[in-house]
Design an enzyme around this catalytic site. Structure first.
Site, mmCIF file in Angstrom:
data_model
loop_
_atom_site.group_PDB
_atom_site.id
_atom_site.type_symbol
_atom_site.label_atom_id
_atom_site.label_comp_id
_atom_site.label_asym_id
_atom_site.label_seq_id
_atom_site.Cartn_x
_atom_site.Cartn_y
_atom_site.Cartn_z
ATOM 1 N N TYR A 1 0.818 -1.205 0.000
ATOM 2 C CA TYR A 1 0.000 0.000 0.000
ATOM 3 C C TYR A 1 0.854 1.258 0.000
ATOM 4 O O TYR A 1 1.988 1.259 0.451
ATOM 5 C CB TYR A 1 -0.991 0.009 1.167
ATOM 6 C CG TYR A 1 -0.396 0.237 2.538
ATOM 7 C CD1 TYR A 1 -0.434 1.496 3.121
ATOM 8 C CD2 TYR A 1 0.170 -0.797 3.260
ATOM 9 C CE1 TYR A 1 0.079 1.714 4.386
ATOM 10 C CE2 TYR A 1 0.685 -0.600 4.520
ATOM 11 C CZ TYR A 1 0.635 0.669 5.083
ATOM 12 O OH TYR A 1 1.146 0.884 6.335
ATOM 13 N N CYS A 2 0.261 2.293 -0.552
ATOM 14 C CA CYS A 2 0.889 3.616 -0.583
ATOM 15 C C CYS A 2 -0.204 4.626 -0.223
ATOM 16 O O CYS A 2 -1.180 4.272 0.423
ATOM 17 C CB CYS A 2 1.519 3.895 -1.951
ATOM 18 S SG CYS A 2 0.358 3.869 -3.317
ATOM 19 N N ARG A 3 -0.061 5.833 -0.665
ATOM 20 C CA ARG A 3 -1.039 6.866 -0.326
ATOM 21 C C ARG A 3 -2.381 6.619 -1.017
ATOM 22 O O ARG A 3 -3.430 6.637 -0.389
ATOM 23 C CB ARG A 3 -0.487 8.237 -0.704
ATOM 24 C CG ARG A 3 -1.408 9.372 -0.371
ATOM 25 C CD ARG A 3 -0.750 10.700 -0.716
ATOM 26 N NE ARG A 3 -1.632 11.782 -0.372
ATOM 27 C CZ ARG A 3 -1.898 12.792 -1.185
ATOM 28 N NH1 ARG A 3 -1.351 12.868 -2.380
ATOM 29 N NH2 ARG A 3 -2.709 13.741 -0.796
#
Length: 81
Positions: free
Chosen positions: A39-41
Site C-alpha cells: 500500500y501507498c497513499r
C-alpha cells in the site's frame, strides 16, 4: 512503499515498511509463503511494486486499491495528507 515521513499519518497492522525506491534491494526481506498487500497513499506506487514483486516470482501479492486513504473508512485515525 510510502516515504518515511508519510508513516506519521498512520500505518496498517502487520506493516513491514520498505520505501518504493528501496524495493529492488530489499524485496528479499519479504516472505514468499504469505499473502502480501502493498500500500501507498492512493494506490499508484503500490501497483508498480506489485508488478515488480510478481516479476521476481511472488505469487500472492496485491495492491490495496485506493491506498491508505481507502483504509481510512476502517480506521478513522488515519490522517489525510
Amino acid at each position: 512503499v510510502r516515504y518515511h515521513e508519510e508513516r506519521s499519518y498512520g500505518v496498517l497492522p502487520c506493516d513491514h515498511h520498505i520505501v518504493m525506491n528501496e524495493i529492488e534491494t530489499r524485496y528479499t526481506e519479504l516472505p514468499r509463503d504469505k499473502k502480501i498487500v502493498v500500500y501507498c497513499r492512493s494506490g499508484n506506487r503500490s501497483a508498480y511494486v506489485v508488478s515488480f514483486l510478481e516479476h521476481k516470482g511472488f505469487k500472492e501479492v496485491y495492491t490495496l486499491e485506493g491506498g491508505i486513504f481507502a483504509w481510512k473508512k476502517y480506521d478513522p485515525s488515519i490522517e489525510e495528507y
